[in-house]
Scaffold this motif. Structure first.
Motif, mmCIF file in Angstrom:
data_model
loop_
_atom_site.group_PDB
_atom_site.id
_atom_site.type_symbol
_atom_site.label_atom_id
_atom_site.label_comp_id
_atom_site.label_asym_id
_atom_site.label_seq_id
_atom_site.Cartn_x
_atom_site.Cartn_y
_atom_site.Cartn_z
ATOM 1 N N SER A 62 0.823 -1.210 0.000
ATOM 2 C CA SER A 62 0.000 0.000 0.000
ATOM 3 C C SER A 62 0.855 1.257 0.000
ATOM 4 O O SER A 62 2.033 1.242 0.374
ATOM 5 N N TYR A 63 0.229 2.341 -0.405
ATOM 6 C CA TYR A 63 0.871 3.661 -0.417
ATOM 7 C C TYR A 63 1.338 4.058 0.974
ATOM 8 O O TYR A 63 2.387 4.689 1.140
ATOM 9 N N ASP A 64 0.574 3.679 1.982
ATOM 10 C CA ASP A 64 0.903 4.070 3.354
ATOM 11 C C ASP A 64 2.239 3.513 3.830
ATOM 12 O O ASP A 64 2.822 4.019 4.792
ATOM 13 N N GLU A 65 2.742 2.458 3.186
ATOM 14 C CA GLU A 65 3.994 1.844 3.589
ATOM 15 C C GLU A 65 5.224 2.517 2.978
ATOM 16 O O GLU A 65 6.354 2.145 3.291
ATOM 17 N N LEU A 66 5.018 3.503 2.110
ATOM 18 C CA LEU A 66 6.135 4.139 1.427
ATOM 19 C C LEU A 66 6.883 5.103 2.344
ATOM 20 O O LEU A 66 6.325 5.671 3.279
ATOM 21 N N GLU A 67 8.161 5.293 2.027
ATOM 22 C CA GLU A 67 8.959 6.306 2.700
ATOM 23 C C GLU A 67 8.516 7.687 2.211
ATOM 24 O O GLU A 67 7.943 7.830 1.126
ATOM 25 N N LYS A 68 8.819 8.707 3.003
ATOM 26 C CA LYS A 68 8.408 10.072 2.646
ATOM 27 C C LYS A 68 8.968 10.473 1.282
ATOM 28 O O LYS A 68 8.277 11.086 0.467
ATOM 29 N N THR A 69 10.226 10.137 1.032
ATOM 30 C CA THR A 69 10.835 10.511 -0.251
ATOM 31 C C THR A 69 10.165 9.791 -1.414
ATOM 32 O O THR A 69 10.063 10.343 -2.512
#
Length: 306
Positions: A62-69
């Motif tokens: 999911s998108y929520d698991e991505l790093e800020k960068t």
């Protein structure tokens, strides 16, 4: 994106109507018309997000698991892909349309960050709402009166509540392909990924989710092995299709099994999609066998040693 949006005021008499209408018409023309824009834009947006999530390589879903960068990079990726989709050139801002400098802004939230250099210029606004599988494509002239008074440390402002009414929407709350894993019950996801081998995980995937086309990308993400396409086909009794057939479950390819998929009344699959199905009668099982997909009948309990 905001669940409730004001009606657009970009109507006859609006100061930006002619400008935005011309830009909108050019964007739609470059996409091949309204229908193709409504088809290609959502697909492009889904691809941009999934390519950063990289489920097959990272295991993230999911998108929520991505790093800020990585979340920031999605905006850059959307800008690049949108220019390619519409065959637009680079410009002083992000692109140039009909001789006008246009900034492309993307959000996965509820607003866009407008930089100072874009003020006074048209902005092409892109948004994806993962929770509701909806997407947005609109145009606004970034006038100061349409933006918030406050700004962040980079002097970027957002569209004000009043400003939302000055967006000309090309697509608004339009469906786009949902994140596959958001559509699967959490307990089923747990069972799918509990398998210790690619065959086990793929077999569980197609046991759990039947009668629904599943893309090659999803299968690759579950298998997490280089030869997953070989495994999904019949493979001298060792492939996922072989094991499921022994349980009475069909695993069909949109490329090779389209006639059988249609004969069984299942949803149509593209050439890169797969669908599983447990026949409901001896007649259906016999039909599958005659059409080249033999299986065990009646169904039996799943094997555990795949």
């Amino acid at each position: 994106m905001k669940r409730t949006l004001p009606d657009s005021r970009v109507l006859p008499g609006h100061p930006d109507l002619a400008r935005l209408d011309q830009l909108g018409a050019e964007i739609t023309r470059r996409a091949g018309g309204p229908r193709l824009l409504a088809e290609s834009f959502p697909t492009m947006l889904r691809r941009c997000i999934d390519d950063v999530i990289m489920t097959p390589k990272t295991g993230r879903r999911s998108y929520d698991e991505l790093e800020k960068t990585e979340k920031t990079y999605i905006g850059t990726r959307v800008e690049i892909e949108l220019r390619a989709l519409l065959q637009l050139p680079r410009g002083r801002l992000d692109t140039e349309i009909l001789g006008q400098d246009v900034d492309i802004k993307n959000t996965m939230g509820s607003n866009w960050m407008i930089p100072t250099e874009a003020i006074g210029h048209p902005c092409l606004l892109v948004a994806a709402d993962e929770a509701r599988a909806a997407c947005y494509l609109g145009l606004i002239v970034a006038r100061p009166e349409y933006l918030t008074a406050g700004q962040n440390k980079d002097a970027k402002k957002t569209v004000s509540a009043e400003g939302f009414a000055h967006i000309l929407w090309l697509l608004c709350n339009h469906p786009y392909p949902a994140n596959f894993w958001r559509t699967v019950p959490p307990e089923a996801v747990t069972r799918i990924f509990a398998g210790g081998t690619g065959n086990q995980r793929m077999a569980t995937l197609f046991r759990e989710i039947q009668g629904r086309p599943i893309t090659r990308d999803v299968v690759e993400a579950v298998a997490r092995q280089q030869d997953f396409m070989r495994r999904i086909r019949s493979d001298k009794g060792r492939g996922t299709r072989d094991h499921l057939a022994a349980e009475g479950i069909l695993l069909l390819s949109g490329h090779y099994d389209a006639p059988l998929i249609a004969a069984l009344g299942l949803p149509a699959c593209t050439g890169s999609e797969f669908i599983s199905y447990l026949p409901r009668s001896r007649d259906e099982a016999d039909l599958a066998t005659r059409m080249g997909a033999p299986l065990s009948w009646p169904p039996r309990q799943p094997a555990l040693d795949l």
